[in-house]
Design a protein around this motif. Structure first.
Motif, PDB file in Angstrom:
ATOM      1  N   LYS A  64       0.836  -1.210   0.000  1.00 29.97           N
ATOM      2  CA  LYS A  64       0.000   0.000   0.000  1.00 29.97           C
ATOM      3  C   LYS A  64       0.869   1.258   0.000  1.00 29.97           C
ATOM      4  N   GLN A  65       1.968   1.208   0.768  1.00 27.70           N
ATOM      5  CA  GLN A  65       2.867   2.360   0.808  1.00 27.70           C
ATOM      6  C   GLN A  65       3.494   2.622  -0.558  1.00 27.70           C
ATOM      7  N   ILE A  66       3.928   1.538  -1.199  1.00 31.09           N
ATOM      8  CA  ILE A  66       4.558   1.676  -2.518  1.00 31.09           C
ATOM      9  C   ILE A  66       3.543   2.177  -3.547  1.00 31.09           C
ATOM     10  N   ALA A  67       2.300   1.672  -3.451  1.00 30.70           N
ATOM     11  CA  ALA A  67       1.265   2.081  -4.405  1.00 30.70           C
ATOM     12  C   ALA A  67       0.956   3.564  -4.290  1.00 30.70           C
ATOM     13  N   ALA A  68       1.132   4.106  -3.067  1.00 29.17           N
ATOM     14  CA  ALA A  68       0.827   5.530  -2.855  1.00 29.17           C
ATOM     15  C   ALA A  68       2.017   6.438  -3.155  1.00 29.17           C
ATOM     16  N   ASP A  69       3.161   5.850  -3.467  1.00 32.83           N
ATOM     17  CA  ASP A  69       4.375   6.632  -3.712  1.00 32.83           C
ATOM     18  C   ASP A  69       4.442   7.032  -5.189  1.00 32.83           C
ATOM     19  N   SER A  70       4.303   8.313  -5.438  1.00 33.04           N
ATOM     20  CA  SER A  70       4.248   8.802  -6.817  1.00 33.04           C
ATOM     21  C   SER A  70       5.593   8.783  -7.530  1.00 33.04           C
ATOM     22  N   ARG A  71       6.658   8.466  -6.805  1.00 35.57           N
ATOM     23  CA  ARG A  71       7.980   8.423  -7.441  1.00 35.57           C
ATOM     24  C   ARG A  71       8.121   7.233  -8.385  1.00 35.57           C
ATOM     25  N   TYR A  72       7.298   6.200  -8.185  1.00 40.03           N
ATOM     26  CA  TYR A  72       7.460   4.968  -8.957  1.00 40.03           C
ATOM     27  C   TYR A  72       6.471   4.904 -10.117  1.00 40.03           C
ATOM     28  N   THR A  73       6.915   4.304 -11.192  1.00 46.13           N
ATOM     29  CA  THR A  73       5.995   3.925 -12.270  1.00 46.13           C
ATOM     30  C   THR A  73       5.262   2.666 -11.817  1.00 46.13           C
ATOM     31  N   GLU A  74       4.287   2.239 -12.583  1.00 46.09           N
ATOM     32  CA  GLU A  74       3.565   1.013 -12.239  1.00 46.09           C
ATOM     33  C   GLU A  74       4.516  -0.175 -12.202  1.00 46.09           C
ATOM     34  N   ALA A  75       5.414  -0.244 -13.187  1.00 40.89           N
ATOM     35  CA  ALA A  75       6.399  -1.338 -13.214  1.00 40.89           C
ATOM     36  C   ALA A  75       7.350  -1.232 -12.030  1.00 40.89           C
ATOM     37  N   GLY A  76       7.724   0.003 -11.683  1.00 35.97           N
ATOM     38  CA  GLY A  76       8.621   0.204 -10.551  1.00 35.97           C
ATOM     39  C   GLY A  76       7.977  -0.222  -9.238  1.00 35.97           C
ATOM     40  N   ARG A  77       6.688   0.068  -9.088  1.00 33.25           N
ATOM     41  CA  ARG A  77       5.963  -0.349  -7.882  1.00 33.25           C
ATOM     42  C   ARG A  77       5.955  -1.869  -7.766  1.00 33.25           C
ATOM     43  N   GLN A  78       5.690  -2.519  -8.879  1.00 35.31           N
ATOM     44  CA  GLN A  78       5.658  -3.977  -8.882  1.00 35.31           C
ATOM     45  C   GLN A  78       7.022  -4.547  -8.513  1.00 35.31           C
ATOM     46  N   ASP A  79       8.079  -3.966  -9.058  1.00 38.80           N
ATOM     47  CA  ASP A  79       9.436  -4.450  -8.760  1.00 38.80           C
ATOM     48  C   ASP A  79       9.786  -4.256  -7.289  1.00 38.80           C
ATOM     49  N   GLN A  80       9.433  -3.105  -6.735  1.00 32.70           N
ATOM     50  CA  GLN A  80       9.734  -2.829  -5.333  1.00 32.70           C
ATOM     51  C   GLN A  80       8.976  -3.777  -4.404  1.00 32.70           C
ATOM     52  N   HIS A  81       7.714  -3.979  -4.686  1.00 32.64           N
ATOM     53  CA  HIS A  81       6.903  -4.877  -3.848  1.00 32.64           C
ATOM     54  C   HIS A  81       7.405  -6.306  -3.972  1.00 32.64           C
ATOM     55  N   ARG A  82       7.733  -6.697  -5.179  1.00 29.35           N
ATOM     56  CA  ARG A  82       8.242  -8.052  -5.406  1.00 29.35           C
ATOM     57  C   ARG A  82       9.555  -8.269  -4.656  1.00 29.35           C
ATOM     58  N   ALA A  83      10.432  -7.250  -4.682  1.00 33.18           N
ATOM     59  CA  ALA A  83      11.716  -7.377  -3.992  1.00 33.18           C
ATOM     60  C   ALA A  83      11.520  -7.553  -2.494  1.00 33.18           C
ATOM     61  N   HIS A  84      10.566  -6.816  -1.932  1.00 32.85           N
ATOM     62  CA  HIS A  84      10.293  -6.975  -0.497  1.00 32.85           C
ATOM     63  C   HIS A  84       9.830  -8.393  -0.188  1.00 32.85           C
TER      64      HIS A  84
END
Length: 283
Positions: A64-84
């Motif tokens: 949810k935090q990553i989804a609300a972070d406007s710094r990331y693209t949709e692909a970037g959000r997915q990568d960050q969440h996946r890495a966690h």
């Protein structure tokens, strides 16, 4: 904060996610209702259960935090969440699986100790008497034979005569023999049978959470089960699993046998030799 359920010894929830998400599976799991003793296998299973829920909740919060972070693209959000999930969640689920695997080994050992009482092999007179009892039982009408085998106060010698040989030798129904064996086991191993049932329940409850949690995390990554397993494999392989022998850690790096820590005892693999340890570790 203590929940109402926890006040009554109930922990966990009915489903792996705290709340349903439209269009997303939310696997059913079991509540934890077992009181565990400190340092016991059941306590370690309880920790695996609760750690899994915590890992799932953290992954959901991070997502949810990553989804609300406007710094990331949709692909970037997915990568960050996946890495966690891969680096924080996978080790928790892997450790839970190890705890469950070790508990299953203990359960098998406990079941192996369940043995029906045996007659004295040197008592020839007793053997002859039981043979005559079986002959007498076979001679009775079915109704009379059933009445004897179902009796709550059946004579111990009659019971032994029935359960020590195949059903055809006494004419007693299979179902009656099964009940007689169960009663004999209960008398000989009452507390062990209760311990087996409790551990079996704890394993099933912990497994429901660990497997549901792992698959829930897999869904969050967007991977197929095959892709997730492949990606998780090297991370799981890096997780150190202690080799235990007779309750001691075999420290191969230092070339010593030493006392285990609480975590090592919980997650180690008991094996008589290195070959067996490697086999069980790979299982």
């Amino acid at each position: 904060m203590t929940t109402v359920g926890e006040k009554f010894g109930v922990k966990g929830r009915r489903r792996i996610l705290q709340a349903d998400v439209p269009g997303r599976p939310n696997h059913a799991i079991h509540f934890w209702e077992i009181k565990s003793r400190p340092g016991s296998t059941i306590e370690r299973l309880e920790k695996a259960y609760l750690n899994t829920l915590a890992a799932v909740d953290l992954a959901e919060s991070i997502g949810k935090q990553i989804a609300a972070d406007s710094r990331y693209t949709e692909a970037g959000r997915q990568d960050q969440h996946r890495a966690h999930i891969m680096h924080q969640g996978v080790p928790v689920f892997h450790q839970g699986r190890r705890t469950i695997s070790k508990a299953k080994q203990e359960l098998d050992e406990m079941r192996g100790r369940l043995q029906l009482p045996k007659a004295d092999p040197t008592d020839a007179a007793g053997a002859i008497a039981r043979m005559e009892i079986r002959t007498w039982l076979r001679s009775l009408p079915q109704g009379e034979r059933d009445k004897i085998s179902r009796a709550e106060d059946i004579d111990p010698q009659i019971r032994m005569a029935i359960i020590e040989k195949p059903p055809a030798m006494s004419g007693v129904a299979d179902t009656h023999i099964a009940l007689l064996k169960e009663k004999a086991l209960r008398e000989a191993h009452g507390s062990l049978i209760d311990d087996i049932a409790e551990l079996e329940t704890a394993i099933n409850v912990a497994t429901s959470a660990v497997e549901a949690g792992r698959d829930s995390a897999r869904i969050d990554t967007g991977m197929t089960p095959e892709q997730f397993n492949e990606a998780a494999a090297p991370i799981e392989a890096r997780e150190t699993v202690p080799w235990l022998r007779k309750g001691k850690v075999i420290d191969l790096e230092r070339g010593v046998m030493r006392e285990p820590t609480e975590d090592e005892l919980a997650n180690g693999i008991e094996a008589p030799n290195l070959e067996e340890f490697n086999r069980l570790k790979a299982a």
